[in-house]
Design an enzyme around this catalytic site. Structure first.
Site, short mmCIF file in Angstrom:
data_model
loop_
_atom_site.label_atom_id
_atom_site.label_comp_id
_atom_site.label_asym_id
_atom_site.label_seq_id
_atom_site.Cartn_x
_atom_site.Cartn_y
_atom_site.Cartn_z
N CYS A 142 11.26 62.32 193.45
CA CYS A 142 10.18 63.48 193.00
C CYS A 142 11.18 64.94 191.61
CB CYS A 142 9.39 64.60 193.11
SG CYS A 142 8.02 64.99 192.08
N HIS A 235 6.30 59.71 193.93
CA HIS A 235 6.22 60.03 195.60
C HIS A 235 5.63 59.02 196.49
CE1 HIS A 235 6.92 64.45 195.96
NE2 HIS A 235 6.27 64.82 195.01
N GLU A 237 5.94 57.83 199.53
CA GLU A 237 6.14 58.11 201.40
C GLU A 237 4.19 58.65 201.21
OE1 GLU A 237 7.30 61.88 199.66
OE2 GLU A 237 7.86 60.54 198.47
#
EC number: 2.3.1.46
Length: 317
Positions: A142, A235, A237
């Site tokens: 990001c 993102h 994760e």
């Protein structure tokens, strides 16, 4: 294989409860193999939450991973206990002489802040430069992608008029790219950023290979030709409720945030969202560890810098 983390790190208990294979340092010393060494530069405010998310991703691999945590902002944190930072984090001077098989640089809530106004911007640039001789492959997430494009290619940041937030559909552009091995032709991933990553601009100003893109969210996944820098603009994760937490936070602050798209059931923020990107997120990190880190790194971690110095000075290059 497990991820190796300090015995008392909060993530150890959380991941253990999730039936994720972790190995504490005290147990790992009995293993007679070299683990991959990964450095995580954690720029996110809620550091413990980010640690858990990233370690969850790194644990889903047949490789043993030894993680060091790095911070570069020594100001007091509003979201992470000071004792946690002192117990588990290194500053850059403590790791400067180390070599790592992989490094992850996280996002940061700095999308509308000019690079020169970021307190630790000079250190970010220094660490990216340092990684050329000390890290086999670096994964930027990001905001870190914006930072790397500026530091490596001189690209100025591009921003959206309003925050890009939600779960977006992407399509793969390369059927043979190892990073995408096992991916569906189309897949979803969460984004939470003001940054704009236009494919035409990136192609015009860099030599990056773009592997996945979205009509709405722009470039999602790219890498240098030598596999040593990997750029993920979203993102993968994130937990199922992370976007919700950000939305509720901004709502409480009176910022009138847009509802994250394709996220809440029936676009209703009162309903509990579910993660639709989890499998591809795990696969991306697993592929990076295997194909871009394990397959490329030196057998001896202390030789990493020597190998890349030789390659850069080789007449054939």
């Amino acid at each position: 294989m497990p991820i190796k983390i300090p015995d008392q790190l909060p993530a150890a208990e959380v991941l253990g409860q999730e039936n994720i294979f972790v190995m504490t340092e005290s147990r790992a010393v009995t293993q007679n193999i070299r683990p991959l060494r990964v450095l995580i530069l954690n720029l996110m405010p809620k550091k413990i939450e980010t640690e858990i998310q990233l370690m969850r991703m790194l644990s889903n691999s047949p490789l043993q991973v030894d993680v060091d945590l790095l911070r570069i902002d020594d100001r007091e944190s509003k979201n992470t206990p000071q004792a946690h930072l002192e117990n588990f984090y290194h500053d850059f001077e403590q790791v400067r002489g180390n070599n790592y098989d992989g490094m992850i640089i996280t996002g940061a809530p700095l999308g509308l802040v000019e690079f020169e106004e970021v307190v630790y911007w000079p250190r970010i640039v220094e660490i990216i430069e340092w990684s050329h001789q000390h890290v086999t492959s670096t994964l930027f997430l990001c905001w870190a992608v914006q930072a790397a494009l500026k530091a490596l290619y001189g690209m100025e940041k591009q921003t959206h008029g309003e925050k890009l937030s939600g779960v977006y559909r992407h399509h793969r552009l390369d059927e043979h790219e190892p990073l995408l091995r096992g991916f569906d032709d189309e897949f979803v991933a969460p984004h939470s950023r003001y940054a704009a990553f236009d494919g035409d601009l990136i192609r015009a100003h860099t030599d990056l290979q773009i592997f996945a893109e979205s009509a709405e969210a722009g470039v999602y996944l790219a890498a240098t030709k030598d596999c040593r820098q990997v750029f993920v603009t979203g993102h993968p994760e994130y937990d199922a409720l992370t976007l919700d937490g950000e939305y509720q936070r901004d709502l409480a602050a009176g910022l009138e945030p847009v509802i994250p798209v394709n996220y809440y059931p029936d676009n209703d923020p009162t309903r509990t969202p579910r993660a639709s990107w989890r499998s591809h997120g795990h696969l991306l990190f697993s592929n990076w560890l295997n194909y871009y880190v394990y397959q490329l790194t030196s057998y001896r971690v202390e030789d990493i810098g020597k190998v890349f110095t030789y390659q850069q000075n080789s007449p054939s290059r």
